[in-house]
Structure formats: C-alpha cells, structure tokens
Motif scaffolding. Structure first.
Motif, PDB file in Angstrom:
ATOM      1  N   UNK A  34       0.835  -1.203   0.000  1.00 59.71           N
ATOM      2  CA  UNK A  34       0.000   0.000   0.000  1.00 59.71           C
ATOM      3  C   UNK A  34       0.875   1.261   0.000  1.00 59.71           C
ATOM      4  N   UNK A  35       2.065   1.161   0.577  1.00 59.91           N
ATOM      5  CA  UNK A  35       2.924   2.324   0.750  1.00 59.91           C
ATOM      6  C   UNK A  35       4.067   2.415  -0.260  1.00 59.91           C
ATOM      7  N   UNK A  37       6.032   3.369  -3.422  1.00 61.31           N
ATOM      8  CA  UNK A  37       5.967   4.574  -4.264  1.00 61.31           C
ATOM      9  C   UNK A  37       5.239   5.729  -3.603  1.00 61.31           C
ATOM     10  N   UNK A  38       5.185   5.751  -2.274  1.00 62.62           N
ATOM     11  CA  UNK A  38       4.591   6.871  -1.547  1.00 62.62           C
ATOM     12  C   UNK A  38       5.647   7.485  -0.648  1.00 62.62           C
ATOM     13  N   UNK A  39       5.658   8.781  -0.593  1.00 61.24           N
ATOM     14  CA  UNK A  39       6.595   9.499   0.263  1.00 61.24           C
ATOM     15  C   UNK A  39       6.035   9.494   1.680  1.00 61.24           C
ATOM     16  N   UNK A  40       6.725   8.848   2.635  1.00 54.58           N
ATOM     17  CA  UNK A  40       6.216   8.773   4.004  1.00 54.58           C
ATOM     18  C   UNK A  40       5.971  10.137   4.649  1.00 54.58           C
ATOM     19  N   UNK A  41       6.707  11.156   4.202  1.00 54.56           N
ATOM     20  CA  UNK A  41       6.524  12.485   4.799  1.00 54.56           C
ATOM     21  C   UNK A  41       5.195  13.116   4.405  1.00 54.56           C
ATOM     22  N   UNK A  42       4.546  12.575   3.376  1.00 50.27           N
ATOM     23  CA  UNK A  42       3.254  13.123   2.953  1.00 50.27           C
ATOM     24  C   UNK A  42       2.068  12.392   3.582  1.00 50.27           C
ATOM     25  N   UNK A  43       2.349  11.355   4.360  1.00 45.42           N
ATOM     26  CA  UNK A  43       1.283  10.569   4.976  1.00 45.42           C
ATOM     27  C   UNK A  43       0.730  11.286   6.202  1.00 45.42           C
ATOM     28  N   UNK A  44      -0.567  11.140   6.411  1.00 48.14           N
ATOM     29  CA  UNK A  44      -1.183  11.645   7.630  1.00 48.14           C
ATOM     30  C   UNK A  44      -0.802  10.767   8.812  1.00 48.14           C
ATOM     31  N   UNK A  45      -1.132  11.234  10.007  1.00 55.16           N
ATOM     32  CA  UNK A  45      -0.781  10.531  11.252  1.00 55.16           C
ATOM     33  C   UNK A  45      -1.255   9.077  11.245  1.00 55.16           C
ATOM     34  N   UNK A  46      -2.519   8.833  10.907  1.00 52.26           N
ATOM     35  CA  UNK A  46      -3.061   7.472  10.952  1.00 52.26           C
ATOM     36  C   UNK A  46      -2.478   6.592   9.854  1.00 52.26           C
ATOM     37  N   UNK A  47      -2.134   7.187   8.719  1.00 51.64           N
ATOM     38  CA  UNK A  47      -1.466   6.434   7.662  1.00 51.64           C
ATOM     39  C   UNK A  47      -0.049   6.049   8.094  1.00 51.64           C
ATOM     40  N   UNK A  48       0.638   6.940   8.812  1.00 50.31           N
ATOM     41  CA  UNK A  48       1.978   6.616   9.307  1.00 50.31           C
ATOM     42  C   UNK A  48       1.924   5.475  10.317  1.00 50.31           C
ATOM     43  N   UNK A  49       0.870   5.450  11.139  1.00 45.71           N
ATOM     44  CA  UNK A  49       0.718   4.344  12.092  1.00 45.71           C
ATOM     45  C   UNK A  49       0.531   3.027  11.333  1.00 45.71           C
ATOM     46  N   UNK A  53       3.001  -0.173  11.682  1.00 44.34           N
ATOM     47  CA  UNK A  53       2.638  -1.341  12.488  1.00 44.34           C
ATOM     48  C   UNK A  53       1.337  -2.029  12.107  1.00 44.34           C
ATOM     49  N   UNK A  54       0.916  -1.956  10.863  1.00 50.74           N
ATOM     50  CA  UNK A  54      -0.368  -2.553  10.516  1.00 50.74           C
ATOM     51  C   UNK A  54      -0.298  -3.746   9.591  1.00 50.74           C
ATOM     52  N   UNK A  55      -1.182  -4.718   9.842  1.00 47.44           N
ATOM     53  CA  UNK A  55      -1.474  -5.806   8.900  1.00 47.44           C
ATOM     54  C   UNK A  55      -2.726  -5.385   8.142  1.00 47.44           C
ATOM     55  N   UNK A  56      -2.802  -5.695   6.867  1.00 45.94           N
ATOM     56  CA  UNK A  56      -3.923  -5.300   6.028  1.00 45.94           C
ATOM     57  C   UNK A  56      -4.930  -6.435   5.905  1.00 45.94           C
ATOM     58  N   UNK A  57      -6.178  -6.166   6.308  1.00 42.48           N
ATOM     59  CA  UNK A  57      -7.265  -7.129   6.099  1.00 42.48           C
ATOM     60  C   UNK A  57      -7.662  -7.096   4.639  1.00 42.48           C
ATOM     61  N   UNK A  87      -9.152  -6.815  -5.268  1.00 37.57           N
ATOM     62  CA  UNK A  87      -8.847  -5.543  -4.605  1.00 37.57           C
ATOM     63  C   UNK A  87      -7.710  -4.816  -5.331  1.00 37.57           C
ATOM     64  N   UNK A  88      -6.706  -5.567  -5.785  1.00 38.10           N
ATOM     65  CA  UNK A  88      -5.594  -4.954  -6.502  1.00 38.10           C
ATOM     66  C   UNK A  88      -6.052  -4.341  -7.827  1.00 38.10           C
ATOM     67  N   UNK A  89      -7.002  -4.973  -8.475  1.00 43.97           N
ATOM     68  CA  UNK A  89      -7.561  -4.425  -9.721  1.00 43.97           C
ATOM     69  C   UNK A  89      -8.407  -3.185  -9.424  1.00 43.97           C
ATOM     70  N   UNK A  90      -9.315  -3.323  -8.484  1.00 42.80           N
ATOM     71  CA  UNK A  90     -10.294  -2.273  -8.214  1.00 42.80           C
ATOM     72  C   UNK A  90      -9.718  -1.054  -7.494  1.00 42.80           C
ATOM     73  N   UNK A  91      -8.907  -1.283  -6.479  1.00 41.50           N
ATOM     74  CA  UNK A  91      -8.452  -0.184  -5.612  1.00 41.50           C
ATOM     75  C   UNK A  91      -7.027   0.285  -5.876  1.00 41.50           C
ATOM     76  N   UNK A  92      -6.195  -0.579  -6.478  1.00 39.41           N
ATOM     77  CA  UNK A  92      -4.790  -0.233  -6.619  1.00 39.41           C
ATOM     78  C   UNK A  92      -4.317  -0.138  -8.062  1.00 39.41           C
ATOM     79  N   UNK A  93      -5.214  -0.275  -9.012  1.00 40.68           N
ATOM     80  CA  UNK A  93      -4.877  -0.045 -10.412  1.00 40.68           C
ATOM     81  C   UNK A  93      -3.965  -1.066 -11.053  1.00 40.68           C
TER      82      UNK A  93
END
Length: 191
Positions: A34-35, A37-49, A53-57, A87-93
């Motif tokens: 999910x992250x 090709x994303x710049x971590x400095x542009x992530x919001x607080x909850x996205x940084x969490x 430390x997150x597993x993706x359902x 999900x990869x087709x629909x949400x992640x292109x």
C-alpha cells in the motif's frame, strides 16, 4: 493444513489509531505494498501508524495491529488470492487480471511464510523506511506458561500479561501494546 494470518482485535485501539480498522477475523497480508511509491513524509498521522505497524485485512482493506496464525484450507487460500487480486484491480490499479493474480499470490505466499508457528500465535509487525525502501520486522507472541497454582480466572483476565516472544535473539525492545508486552525481534526483510 495450511496456515495464514487473520486480523485480531484484543481491544478497541485499532478503531482509533487507523483510518480504517480491519474487522476481526479477516484474512490478512503484510500490506506494505500500500505504501510503495509513496513518500512517508506526505502521509497523515493514521497512515503513518499503518505504515509502521499494521497488517492489512484483505476484505475491508482496513488495518490491524496484530494478526493471529490460523489454519486454512486450500479452498480458503484460493479465495484469499481471488479476493486480493480483485482488490488490486479495483483499488490499486493493477494493469490486468493476470498481473493482479500474480501479485496476490506473492502476497498470500509471504503471509503464509509468517505463519510457521503453532495456531493461535500472535504476530506483530514493525516497519521502517530505510534508504527509500520499506523494511519489515515481524514478531511472534505466544502464551506464557501459567504456574499450576495460579488462579484460572486471573490467568485469563489479562491477555497482555501472558505473552512472551519467540524469535531470533536481538536486543529486547518495548512494543507499544499498552506498554505491557516485552519482545525480541524475529526479523524478516522484504524490500
């Protein structure tokens, strides 16, 4: 029997710390993709969490702080792949169904590789971005043996106080699960 991680919620904290919390019992993957090709400095607080430390359902695309090793059938594994590919087709292109399926198979295989532990073992992840690459460290938490004379009700009253870590010998560090679990890391790098 195959084993894969499922999301688990021991307390309501996931509903506060993540933008979207995974539902308890969803099949889970690392979710680091999910992250990419994303710049971590542009992530919001909850996205940084979620990055840290997150597993993706795979059903809700919500996040869970912990996952639990669970037995699965081959049919369930196939359903996981199909759901994640969708999900990869629909949400992640994803460019096409074949590319989505290959990526889903890889993510599900990696998730399964984290489950080489007895069922009911808890898994935690810690991610960092180093030199532009995501590094993942996984920890396993298993029930601590309870003394024979311990009060049974007391033994089941506090899930956080009855876990210990299984893994490689690295320096001990505190995991932020209400400050009550002490861990050693089993590191798996994936970039």
């Amino acid at each position: 029997m195959l084993k894969f991680p499922r999301t688990i919620r021991l307390d309501p904290s996931d509903t506060f710390v993540f933008e979207r919390a995974a539902e308890p019992g969803e099949w889970a993957v690392s979710g680091a993709f999910v992250f990419w090709n994303r710049d971590p400095t542009t992530l919001g607080q909850k996205q940084r969490v979620a990055l840290r430390s997150g597993f993706l359902g795979i059903d809700s695309l919500g996040w869970s702080t912990l996952a639990i090793v669970t037995e699965a059938t081959e049919a369930e594994r196939e359903a996981m792949i199909e759901r994640l590919a969708g999900q990869l087709m629909e949400k992640f292109g994803a460019p096409d169904a074949e590319a989505a399926r290959l990526a889903a198979e890889e993510e599900i295989a990696f998730a399964g590789s984290l489950c080489e532990h007895p069922p009911q073992t808890l898994l935690a992840v810690q991610r960092s971005v180093e030199n532009g690459e995501i590094r993942e460290r996984f920890r396993t938490l298993k029930p601590r043996p309870v003394a024979a004379d311990a009060d049974r009700l007391h033994a089941h009253a506090s899930a956080f106080t009855f876990h210990e870590v299984e893994g490689d010998l690295e320096p001990a560090e505190e995991v932020d699960l209400l400050g009550l679990i002490r861990t050693d890391a089993r590191t798996t790098d994936r970039t």
